[in-house]
Design a protein around this motif. Sequence first.
Motif, PDB file in Angstrom:
ATOM      1  N   SER A  36      -8.890  -3.287  11.412  1.00 50.85           N
ATOM      2  CA  SER A  36     -10.203  -2.591  11.409  1.00 50.85           C
ATOM      3  C   SER A  36     -11.114  -3.161  12.457  1.00 50.85           C
ATOM      4  O   SER A  36     -11.223  -4.335  12.569  1.00 50.85           O
ATOM      5  N   ASP A  86       0.795  -1.196   0.207  1.00 52.49           N
ATOM      6  CA  ASP A  86       0.025  -0.232   0.156  1.00 52.49           C
ATOM      7  C   ASP A  86       0.998   1.054   0.082  1.00 52.49           C
ATOM      8  O   ASP A  86       1.801   1.200   0.749  1.00 52.49           O
ATOM      9  N   ILE A  96      -5.702   5.926   5.549  1.00 55.07           N
ATOM     10  CA  ILE A  96      -5.488   7.141   6.126  1.00 55.07           C
ATOM     11  C   ILE A  96      -6.190   7.164   7.447  1.00 55.07           C
ATOM     12  O   ILE A  96      -5.481   7.389   8.507  1.00 55.07           O
ATOM     13  N   GLU A  97      -7.309   6.870   7.206  1.00 49.70           N
ATOM     14  CA  GLU A  97      -8.382   6.655   8.630  1.00 49.70           C
ATOM     15  C   GLU A  97      -7.846   5.478   9.443  1.00 49.70           C
ATOM     16  O   GLU A  97      -7.843   5.911  10.712  1.00 49.70           O
ATOM     17  N   THR A 118      -1.787   6.302   0.439  1.00 49.51           N
ATOM     18  CA  THR A 118      -2.479   7.514   0.174  1.00 49.51           C
ATOM     19  C   THR A 118      -4.214   7.442   0.056  1.00 49.51           C
ATOM     20  O   THR A 118      -4.777   8.416   0.194  1.00 49.51           O
ATOM     21  N   GLY A 119      -4.523   6.364   0.156  1.00 44.21           N
ATOM     22  CA  GLY A 119      -5.994   5.924   0.050  1.00 44.21           C
ATOM     23  C   GLY A 119      -6.868   6.636   1.233  1.00 44.21           C
ATOM     24  O   GLY A 119      -6.146   6.481   2.417  1.00 44.21           O
ATOM     25  N   LYS A 120      -7.819   6.952   1.297  1.00 42.66           N
ATOM     26  CA  LYS A 120      -8.692   7.496   2.398  1.00 42.66           C
ATOM     27  C   LYS A 120      -9.003   6.437   3.458  1.00 42.66           C
ATOM     28  O   LYS A 120      -8.717   6.738   4.442  1.00 42.66           O
ATOM     29  N   GLU A 121      -9.229   5.198   3.044  1.00 46.09           N
ATOM     30  CA  GLU A 121      -9.435   4.224   4.005  1.00 46.09           C
ATOM     31  C   GLU A 121      -8.068   4.028   4.919  1.00 46.09           C
ATOM     32  O   GLU A 121      -8.221   3.696   6.028  1.00 46.09           O
TER      33      GLU A 121
END
Length: 157
Positions: free
Chosen positions: A79, A6, A14-15, A9-12
């Motif tokens: 997650s 990875d 980063i969260e 840079t992806g929103k998921e």
Amino acid sequence: MEIKIDDLTGKEIIELIGEHLQGMSLNSPPESIHALDLDNLKKTEITFWSVWEEGQLAGCGALKELNKKHGELKSMRTSSNHLRKGVARKLLHHIIEEAKQRGYLTISLETGSMEAFMPARKLYESFEFRYCKPFADYQEDPNSVFMEKELSHFYME
């Protein structure tokens, strides 16, 4: 489950890293937090993986090269929607196999000593990680435990 390198840079992702850092700050005093932020996870000596299940981010983890024979496990996180589904177990197996492919003799980690980190410690124990002294730049800290796994290499002749 799909495990892939990875680029952070992806929103998921980063969260999830934000959730990871927040979890560390809730369970550890600031001077004992060794989790890396996004910028530090992007350093060249670190390989970062994300785990995906049916298009959803299920977890992440990283391997930092300390030297040509020694790696450090970093940023393992599942997650909250995917807990107890085997995400961490599958990813840890993947990272250990990668460390063996690189020729590392040892893989080490630092995690918290508090009760909140007990599931992580149990996972590492199940993979034959053993408690050890601080390694690399770490210092003795009552809020940290250090673990290592000696890697075996089998060569076909």
